[in-house]
Design an enzyme around this catalytic site. Structure first.
Site, PDB file in Angstrom:
ATOM      1  N   GLY A  90       0.827  -1.203   0.000  1.00  0.00           N
ATOM      2  CA  GLY A  90       0.000   0.000   0.000  1.00  0.00           C
ATOM      3  C   GLY A  90       0.860   1.251   0.000  1.00  0.00           C
ATOM      4  O   GLY A  90       1.878   1.309   0.683  1.00  0.00           O
ATOM      5  N   ARG A 132       1.011  -5.260  -5.820  1.00  0.00           N
ATOM      6  CA  ARG A 132       1.236  -6.521  -5.120  1.00  0.00           C
ATOM      7  C   ARG A 132       1.536  -7.582  -6.173  1.00  0.00           C
ATOM      8  O   ARG A 132       0.990  -7.554  -7.267  1.00  0.00           O
ATOM      9  CB  ARG A 132       0.015  -6.894  -4.280  1.00  0.00           C
ATOM     10  CG  ARG A 132      -0.367  -5.771  -3.311  1.00  0.00           C
ATOM     11  CD  ARG A 132      -1.447  -6.189  -2.346  1.00  0.00           C
ATOM     12  NE  ARG A 132      -1.952  -5.052  -1.587  1.00  0.00           N
ATOM     13  CZ  ARG A 132      -1.367  -4.538  -0.505  1.00  0.00           C
ATOM     14  NH1 ARG A 132      -0.250  -5.075  -0.063  1.00  0.00           N
ATOM     15  NH2 ARG A 132      -1.894  -3.510   0.121  1.00  0.00           N
ATOM     16  N   ASP A 152       4.747  -4.851   6.121  1.00  0.00           N
ATOM     17  CA  ASP A 152       4.946  -6.223   6.566  1.00  0.00           C
ATOM     18  C   ASP A 152       5.157  -7.194   5.399  1.00  0.00           C
ATOM     19  O   ASP A 152       6.104  -7.989   5.400  1.00  0.00           O
ATOM     20  CB  ASP A 152       3.722  -6.643   7.399  1.00  0.00           C
ATOM     21  CG  ASP A 152       3.835  -8.053   7.937  1.00  0.00           C
ATOM     22  OD1 ASP A 152       4.539  -8.250   8.936  1.00  0.00           O
ATOM     23  OD2 ASP A 152       3.214  -8.958   7.350  1.00  0.00           O
ATOM     24  N   THR A 175       4.187   2.296   5.721  1.00  0.00           N
ATOM     25  CA  THR A 175       2.812   1.805   5.867  1.00  0.00           C
ATOM     26  C   THR A 175       2.075   2.717   6.835  1.00  0.00           C
ATOM     27  O   THR A 175       2.626   3.093   7.878  1.00  0.00           O
ATOM     28  CB  THR A 175       2.774   0.364   6.388  1.00  0.00           C
ATOM     29  OG1 THR A 175       1.421   0.026   6.763  1.00  0.00           O
ATOM     30  CG2 THR A 175       3.667   0.158   7.590  1.00  0.00           C
ATOM     31  N   ASP A 233      -0.274   1.922   8.733  1.00  0.00           N
ATOM     32  CA  ASP A 233      -0.811   1.175   9.877  1.00  0.00           C
ATOM     33  C   ASP A 233       0.059   1.250  11.130  1.00  0.00           C
ATOM     34  O   ASP A 233      -0.405   0.916  12.224  1.00  0.00           O
ATOM     35  CB  ASP A 233      -1.003  -0.295   9.502  1.00  0.00           C
ATOM     36  CG  ASP A 233      -2.157  -0.508   8.540  1.00  0.00           C
ATOM     37  OD1 ASP A 233      -2.997   0.408   8.430  1.00  0.00           O
ATOM     38  OD2 ASP A 233      -2.225  -1.571   7.910  1.00  0.00           O
ATOM     39  N   ASP A 251       2.390  -0.719  12.148  1.00  0.00           N
ATOM     40  CA  ASP A 251       2.301  -2.042  12.775  1.00  0.00           C
ATOM     41  C   ASP A 251       3.584  -2.863  12.639  1.00  0.00           C
ATOM     42  O   ASP A 251       3.538  -4.091  12.632  1.00  0.00           O
ATOM     43  CB  ASP A 251       1.123  -2.827  12.188  1.00  0.00           C
ATOM     44  CG  ASP A 251       1.245  -3.027  10.683  1.00  0.00           C
ATOM     45  OD1 ASP A 251       2.123  -2.402  10.053  1.00  0.00           O
ATOM     46  OD2 ASP A 251       0.451  -3.805  10.129  1.00  0.00           O
ATOM     47  N   ARG A 301      -5.963  -2.880   9.178  1.00  0.00           N
ATOM     48  CA  ARG A 301      -6.423  -4.258   9.010  1.00  0.00           C
ATOM     49  C   ARG A 301      -6.116  -5.120  10.229  1.00  0.00           C
ATOM     50  O   ARG A 301      -6.965  -5.871  10.697  1.00  0.00           O
ATOM     51  CB  ARG A 301      -5.772  -4.861   7.762  1.00  0.00           C
ATOM     52  CG  ARG A 301      -6.223  -6.269   7.421  1.00  0.00           C
ATOM     53  CD  ARG A 301      -5.461  -6.761   6.206  1.00  0.00           C
ATOM     54  NE  ARG A 301      -4.017  -6.726   6.438  1.00  0.00           N
ATOM     55  CZ  ARG A 301      -3.096  -6.709   5.487  1.00  0.00           C
ATOM     56  NH1 ARG A 301      -3.466  -6.682   4.227  1.00  0.00           N
ATOM     57  NH2 ARG A 301      -1.820  -6.696   5.784  1.00  0.00           N
TER      58      ARG A 301
END
Length: 324
Positions: free
Chosen positions: A16, A77, A108, A131, A133, A135, A177
């Site tokens: 992303g 992707r 990730d 990212t 996120d 994360d 997510r």
């Protein structure tokens, strides 16, 4: 200047997109040029690596893109890269273009790909955490996270005006997510009445206690991470079952959180990590991610970066306080 080892770096963005990726590209190329290292951009991530889609990069052109969101190298992707045959094609493509080091900007999935890639390739890889996120282990903040939460907060502030004007309950779904960081930061930042995240199973029960007798003249804002086990629609239906009289709406912010100009923080973070990646390669580092921990540059092995995500204990405590 002859650095004695690295002559040609390939750089790509994958997964992303996140605001600040272009700044990271600029930092990478600017420092590489100062050391006489050539840099090629790999278009569309691992897909472009397999197909040999490379373009020369210069800092002068990238300097004009630091303020832009998205990624000038595009991203995609790659199903093909998940297979050994695909990775072998990618390796051959790097060899054919005389690339002897790679800087990867992604999340990730990108780093998991690099772990698999390193099993067949001796080329040194350095990662930059890109990212929204937030994360990944090994860094306090990932590239794009600050921009994303500022976008979310700006949007939710506007929704809050409508919620209060109509005495409505608004369920606002934000991205994340597997991680609740965007929900927590944006929810706390707007003074939300409840925040639901994937990492907690208690937050929904606390929400039901709050909304059961809701008759306020104010609005009621629930921020839900998209990865929450219930999801915005099910949360809405449960609220209506419990309190049929509420005027309820759902708003999903979606990909608006990924777009837009990067914040000042993300621009600086991107440039800083891009520069650090080139210096790391020159110092013999390989298969590590550049990150910032306690405002200090740190390098973390890929296998530690992609370990199971855990929420910061302090933030989790704040969440419990808010939701009570």
């Amino acid at each position: 200047m002859d650095n004695g080892k690295i002559k040609h770096i390939g750089v790509f963005t994958s997964g992303g997109d996140s605001p600040g990726m272009n700044a990271a590209l600029y930092g990478t190329v600017k420092v590489a040029e100062q050391h006489g290292i050539r840099v090629s951009g790999i278009l569309k991530g691992y897909e472009g690596m397999i197909d040999g889609h490379f373009i020369p990069l210069e800092s002068q052109q990238l300097q004009k893109t630091v303020h832009r969101g998205g990624t000038v190298l595009k991203t995609a992707r790659s199903e093909r890269f998940m297979a050994v045959d695909g990775r072998q094609l990618a390796f051959k493509s790097l060899q054919d273009n005389d690339i002897d080091a790679v800087v990867a900007i992604g999340g990730d999935g990108t780093f998991k790909g690099l772990i698999a890639f390193s099993e067949i390739s001796k080329i040194p890889f350095i990662g930059i955490p890109g990212t929204i996120d937030n994360d990944l282990a090994g860094t306090d903040f990932t590239l794009g996270f600050d921009s994303a939460i500022n976008t979310a907060i700006e949007s939710i502030d506007k929704i809050k005006d409508t919620a209060e004007s109509h005495n409505r309950v608004f369920i606002v779904e934000v991205m994340g997510r597997d991680s609740g960081y965007i929900a927590i930061h944006s929810g706390l930042g707007v003074g939300a009445d409840a925040i639901l995240i994937p990492e907690s199973g208690e937050d929904f029960l606390q929400l039901l206690k709050k909304v059961k007798d809701y008759r306020s003249e104010d609005g009621f804002i629930v921020v839900v991470s998209e990865g929450d086990e219930l999801g915005a629609e099910l949360v809405a239906s449960k609220i209506k079952e419990l309190n049929p009289e509420v005027d309820l709406r759902i708003t999903k912010l979606g990909h608006v959180q990924r777009g837009g100009n990067p914040s000042a923080f993300d621009r600086m973070l991107g440039i800083r990590l891009g520069a650090a990646s080139v210096n790391a390669l020159m110092n013999g580092e390989r298969n590590v991610m550049a990150g910032i921990l306690d405002n200090q540059l740190k390098f973390t092995p890929f296998d530690s970066v992609v370990k199971q995500h855990q929420l910061n204990e302090e933030l989790y405590g704040l969440l419990k306080t808010l939701n009570t």
